[in-house]
Scaffold this motif. Structure first.
Motif, PDB file in Angstrom:
ATOM      1  N   ALA A 252      69.401 108.968 -65.976  1.00 41.09           N
ATOM      2  CA  ALA A 252      70.251 109.924 -66.663  1.00 41.09           C
ATOM      3  C   ALA A 252      69.702 110.189 -68.050  1.00 41.09           C
ATOM      4  O   ALA A 252      68.978 109.356 -68.615  1.00 41.09           O
ATOM      5  CB  ALA A 252      71.685 109.399 -66.745  1.00 41.09           C
TER       6      ALA A 252
ATOM      7  N   TRP B  40      72.319 113.768 -64.827  1.00 45.15           N
ATOM      8  CA  TRP B  40      72.056 112.704 -63.863  1.00 45.15           C
ATOM      9  C   TRP B  40      71.140 113.172 -62.756  1.00 45.15           C
ATOM     10  O   TRP B  40      71.216 114.323 -62.301  1.00 45.15           O
ATOM     11  CB  TRP B  40      73.378 112.241 -63.252  1.00 45.15           C
ATOM     12  CG  TRP B  40      74.232 111.518 -64.243  1.00 45.15           C
ATOM     13  CD1 TRP B  40      75.073 112.062 -65.170  1.00 45.15           C
ATOM     14  CD2 TRP B  40      74.294 110.107 -64.438  1.00 45.15           C
ATOM     15  NE1 TRP B  40      75.663 111.086 -65.921  1.00 45.15           N
ATOM     16  CE2 TRP B  40      75.194 109.865 -65.495  1.00 45.15           C
ATOM     17  CE3 TRP B  40      73.671 109.016 -63.817  1.00 45.15           C
ATOM     18  CZ2 TRP B  40      75.500 108.576 -65.940  1.00 45.15           C
ATOM     19  CZ3 TRP B  40      73.975 107.738 -64.263  1.00 45.15           C
ATOM     20  CH2 TRP B  40      74.874 107.536 -65.312  1.00 45.15           C
TER      21      TRP B  40
ATOM     22  N   TYR C  93      77.583 104.508 -69.229  1.00 46.16           N
ATOM     23  CA  TYR C  93      77.228 105.654 -68.390  1.00 46.16           C
ATOM     24  C   TYR C  93      77.951 106.932 -68.786  1.00 46.16           C
ATOM     25  O   TYR C  93      77.409 108.026 -68.615  1.00 46.16           O
ATOM     26  CB  TYR C  93      77.460 105.336 -66.916  1.00 46.16           C
ATOM     27  CG  TYR C  93      78.903 105.240 -66.472  1.00 46.16           C
ATOM     28  CD1 TYR C  93      79.587 104.032 -66.527  1.00 46.16           C
ATOM     29  CD2 TYR C  93      79.571 106.350 -65.979  1.00 46.16           C
ATOM     30  CE1 TYR C  93      80.903 103.940 -66.114  1.00 46.16           C
ATOM     31  CE2 TYR C  93      80.889 106.268 -65.563  1.00 46.16           C
ATOM     32  CZ  TYR C  93      81.549 105.064 -65.634  1.00 46.16           C
ATOM     33  OH  TYR C  93      82.856 104.971 -65.222  1.00 46.16           O
TER      34      TYR C  93
ATOM     35  N   TYR D  57      70.210 105.212 -60.499  1.00 50.06           N
ATOM     36  CA  TYR D  57      70.223 106.558 -61.060  1.00 50.06           C
ATOM     37  C   TYR D  57      69.517 106.572 -62.405  1.00 50.06           C
ATOM     38  O   TYR D  57      69.608 105.605 -63.175  1.00 50.06           O
ATOM     39  CB  TYR D  57      71.655 107.035 -61.300  1.00 50.06           C
ATOM     40  CG  TYR D  57      72.532 107.090 -60.085  1.00 50.06           C
ATOM     41  CD1 TYR D  57      73.266 105.975 -59.682  1.00 50.06           C
ATOM     42  CD2 TYR D  57      72.656 108.264 -59.339  1.00 50.06           C
ATOM     43  CE1 TYR D  57      74.086 106.025 -58.565  1.00 50.06           C
ATOM     44  CE2 TYR D  57      73.483 108.311 -58.225  1.00 50.06           C
ATOM     45  CZ  TYR D  57      74.193 107.190 -57.850  1.00 50.06           C
ATOM     46  OH  TYR D  57      75.012 107.249 -56.756  1.00 50.06           O
TER      47      TYR D  57
ATOM     48  N   TYR E  84      76.198 109.662 -71.004  1.00 54.18           N
ATOM     49  CA  TYR E  84      75.069 110.431 -70.498  1.00 54.18           C
ATOM     50  C   TYR E  84      75.565 111.706 -69.840  1.00 54.18           C
ATOM     51  O   TYR E  84      76.577 111.722 -69.148  1.00 54.18           O
ATOM     52  CB  TYR E  84      74.251 109.589 -69.517  1.00 54.18           C
ATOM     53  CG  TYR E  84      73.415 108.559 -70.221  1.00 54.18           C
ATOM     54  CD1 TYR E  84      73.992 107.424 -70.772  1.00 54.18           C
ATOM     55  CD2 TYR E  84      72.045 108.727 -70.359  1.00 54.18           C
ATOM     56  CE1 TYR E  84      73.227 106.486 -71.447  1.00 54.18           C
ATOM     57  CE2 TYR E  84      71.267 107.789 -71.018  1.00 54.18           C
ATOM     58  CZ  TYR E  84      71.869 106.674 -71.567  1.00 54.18           C
ATOM     59  OH  TYR E  84      71.102 105.754 -72.227  1.00 54.18           O
TER      60      TYR E  84
END
Length: 124
Positions: free
Chosen positions: A97, A114, A108, A95, A111
């Motif tokens: 982001a 996405w 993560y 992914y 963020y």
């Protein structure tokens, strides 16, 4: 509207290479840090690299340092992840982001926006 579109995943043999792309829109590219993350089945999402677009600084997790390279093309509002010397343990959904600022982070939860994810499968 902030949008991130990740692409470039696929099936590759161990030792091979892939380049992922993250096309961004809806925000000023220079104002945001962009990160790449991955999540393997049954595992927590892992931050592997990020770039601070205003400063051009890059950061990597130890697991990918020396094998992966993050870069950005500001003219195309696109961030790339060049992945070399791929290993079976790199298999995951990847992914991209974006944060709401330019501070770098591999965490993560920091963020806000996405992309949809692209699957990378590395066969042994």
């Amino acid at each position: 509207e902030v949008q991130l579109q990740a692409s470039g995943g696929g099936l590759v043999q161990a030792g091979g290479s892939l380049r992922l792309s993250c096309a961004a829109s809806g925000f000023t590219f220079d104002d945001r840090a962009i990160g790449w993350f991955r999540q393997a089945p049954g595992k927590e999402r892992e931050g592997i690299s990020c770039i601070s677009n205003s400063e051009g600084k890059t950061y990597y997790a130890e697991s990918v340092m020396g094998r992966f390279t993050i870069s950005s093309d500001k003219a195309k509002n696109t961030v790339y992840l060049q992945m070399n010397s791929l290993k079976p343990e790199d298999t995951a959904v990847y992914y991209c982001a974006a944060r709401t600022d330019n501070n770098w982070s591999l965490y993560y939860r920091s963020y806000d926006y996405w992309g949809q994810g692209t699957l990378v499968t590395v066969s042994s």
